[in-house]
Design an enzyme around this catalytic site. Structure first.
Site, PDB file in Angstrom:
ATOM      1  N   TRP A 103       6.174  -8.468   3.997  1.00  0.00           N
ATOM      2  CA  TRP A 103       5.233  -7.350   4.086  1.00  0.00           C
ATOM      3  C   TRP A 103       3.911  -7.743   4.715  1.00  0.00           C
ATOM      4  CZ3 TRP A 103       7.306  -2.922   4.379  1.00  0.00           C
ATOM      5  CH2 TRP A 103       8.455  -2.629   3.654  1.00  0.00           C
ATOM      6  N   ASP A 173      -2.767  -5.427  -0.376  1.00  0.00           N
ATOM      7  CA  ASP A 173      -1.602  -4.561  -0.543  1.00  0.00           C
ATOM      8  C   ASP A 173      -1.016  -4.852  -1.922  1.00  0.00           C
ATOM      9  OD1 ASP A 173       0.850  -3.301  -0.552  1.00  0.00           O
ATOM     10  OD2 ASP A 173       1.592  -4.217   1.305  1.00  0.00           O
ATOM     11  N   LYS A 197       7.046   2.033  -5.701  1.00  0.00           N
ATOM     12  CA  LYS A 197       7.524   0.782  -6.288  1.00  0.00           C
ATOM     13  C   LYS A 197       7.293   0.803  -7.792  1.00  0.00           C
ATOM     14  CE  LYS A 197       8.546  -0.422  -2.207  1.00  0.00           C
ATOM     15  NZ  LYS A 197       7.795  -1.202  -1.247  1.00  0.00           N
TER      16      LYS A 197
HETATM   17  C1  LIG Z   1       7.521  -1.199   0.103  1.00  0.00           C
HETATM   18  C2  LIG Z   1       6.312  -1.909   0.542  1.00  0.00           C
HETATM   19  C3  LIG Z   1       5.577  -1.473   1.651  1.00  0.00           C
HETATM   20  C4  LIG Z   1       5.987  -0.294   2.507  1.00  0.00           C
HETATM   21  O1  LIG Z   1       5.975   0.874   1.793  1.00  0.00           O
HETATM   22  P1  LIG Z   1       6.354   2.294   2.454  1.00  0.00           P
HETATM   23  O2  LIG Z   1       5.821   3.254   1.473  1.00  0.00           O
HETATM   24  O3  LIG Z   1       7.848   2.299   2.579  1.00  0.00           O
HETATM   25  O4  LIG Z   1       5.690   2.386   3.768  1.00  0.00           O
HETATM   26  C5  LIG Z   1       4.431  -2.188   1.966  1.00  0.00           C
HETATM   27  N1  LIG Z   1       4.031  -3.231   1.259  1.00  0.00           N
HETATM   28  C6  LIG Z   1       4.716  -3.680   0.178  1.00  0.00           C
HETATM   29  C7  LIG Z   1       4.229  -4.852  -0.577  1.00  0.00           C
HETATM   30  C8  LIG Z   1       5.876  -3.027  -0.208  1.00  0.00           C
HETATM   31  O5  LIG Z   1       6.574  -3.464  -1.274  1.00  0.00           O
END
Ligand SMILES: *Cc1c(COP(=O)(O)O)cnc(C)c1O
Length: 362
Positions: A103, A173, A197
């Site tokens: 990511w 993030d 998530k």
């Molecule tokens: C799933 C995820 C993303 C991307 O998320 P989307 O909502 O599908 O764009 C970005 N960063 C992390 C750490 C993730 O687990």
């Protein structure tokens, strides 16, 4: 098991707390006397205004978000933030990124479109199985921010301690660890998390941003939707927001408050992860892929060392009612995502099953 639900170890969209799903069910046809479902409501209605206001306030209470931070509910998932962050925060056109897995790599390649990206540390040399030492990074004075992915969902690594940014703004993030433990918001300039998530349904990201970082002087070609100012000035209602996700996330925030907040959640998460890691450390068939001090409490990747055997385990777990344990295609093996809403009994049951599998297959 009530409702005959499976233990769902999906990395996202992922399992949600059962009491929250029950409440949503009960309010589905007629939300609190409004005569309609939240899906059918005007986002400009009083009823919905109260839903979004409460969601924001509950999140502020949970995380102790200081008043000089804006909370924004934005669409486009976490992925849109990979571009929105450099578009909004690169004043000098320079940013530092720490490369710790899939990511952060995606965020890096997007940021490169907008400016000069320095990869100031990386754990690529050992397939992203640890967090590099970030106590004394070589950060250019004119960097606009330092970026990390605080929990790498695919590689299963997390930061035990934040990097030393030498006074520069930290951007994080937190998608796959959001609300899993207490967080000192003032350590950051910007925190964001895709909610599917660890919180709610897909299609929304929560952005928590220090107010003074919101720019008035963006390139006029930046789409309105991609300027944080648009969302901040309009309290996430410049256009129609993801009303349904806001409603569901709001319920999860209330639920977390009801169980004792993020301290209590963290305690439960540590106990749950311990069940999983103790098993992996004692198993002869399975082993974790991450160095101990950087192991994620949320995403637990593990392997047998044999791809055919891995596939056999995945099939056996699925047949037994433990779903979505296949590792991400870029890593292989298995991965158990044990987010906030996964009950400890789910992890214990999985471990019992894996023990039995091991006894029968070695
Ligand atoms: C799933 C995820 C993303 C991307 O998320 P989307 O909502 O599908 O764009 C970005 N960063 C992390 C750490 C993730 O687990």
């Amino acid at each position: 098991m009530k409702y005959n639900r499976t233990y769902n170890f999906s990395a996202g969209p992922a399992t949600m707390p059962e009491p929250v799903l029950e409440e949503i069910r009960d309010e589905m046809m007629n939300y609190r006397g409004s005569g309609m479902c939240v899906m059918e409501m005007s986002h400009r209605s009083k009823v919905f205004q109260q839903i979004i206001d409460e969601a924001e306030q509950d999140l502020r209470d949970l995380m102790g978000i200081p008043d000089n931070y804006k909370v924004m509910f934005i669409q486009g998932g976490a992925t849109l933030q990979f571009a929105m962050i450099p578009m909004n925060l690169m004043k000098n056109g320079v940013a530092c990124y720490v490369e710790t897995g899939a990511w952060s790599k995606k965020a890096i390649s997007e940021a490169k479109k907008y400016g000069d990206v320095h990869i100031v540390a990386s754990s690529k040399d050992r397939n992203f199985s640890y967090i590099p030492d970030c106590s004394d990074l070589d950060i250019p004075e004119n960097t606009d921010y330092v970026y990390i992915c605080e929990n790498e969902t695919i590689h299963g690594v997390t930061w035990p301690k934040l990097p030393n940014t030498k006074g520069h703004i930290l951007v994080s993030d937190q998608s796959s660890m959001f609300l899993s433990r207490p967080c000192n918001v003032s350590d950051y300039g910007l925190i964001y998390a895709g909610v599917q998530k660890n919180v709610g349904p897909a299609g929304m990201v929560v952005v928590i941003m220090r107010e003074d970082l919101i720019r008035e002087d963006l390139d006029p070609k930046v789409p309105l939707y991609m300027s944080y100012k648009t969302h901040a000035d309009n309290d996430s209602m410049y256009n129609t927001p993801n009303c349904w996700a806001i409603y569901c996330c709001g319920k999860v925030f209330k639920y977390l408050k009801s169980i004792g907040g993020l301290e209590a959640m963290n305690q439960i998460n540590m106990e749950k992860a311990k069940v999983m890691y103790d098993f992996l450390d004692s198993s002869k068939l399975f082993k974790g892929t991450v160095d101990k001090e950087f192991r994620s409490l949320m995403n637990v990747p593990f392997v047998t060392g044999d791809a055919d055997m891995d596939a056999k385990v995945v099939a056996a777990t699925k047949a037994a009612g433990y779903d979505n344990l296949k590792g991400h295609k870029s890593v292989g093996g298995l991965r158990a995502s044990i987010y906030n809403a996964m009950p400890k009994e789910g992890v214990e049951a999985l471990v019992e099953f894996l023990k039995k599998f091991e006894a029968e297959n070695t």
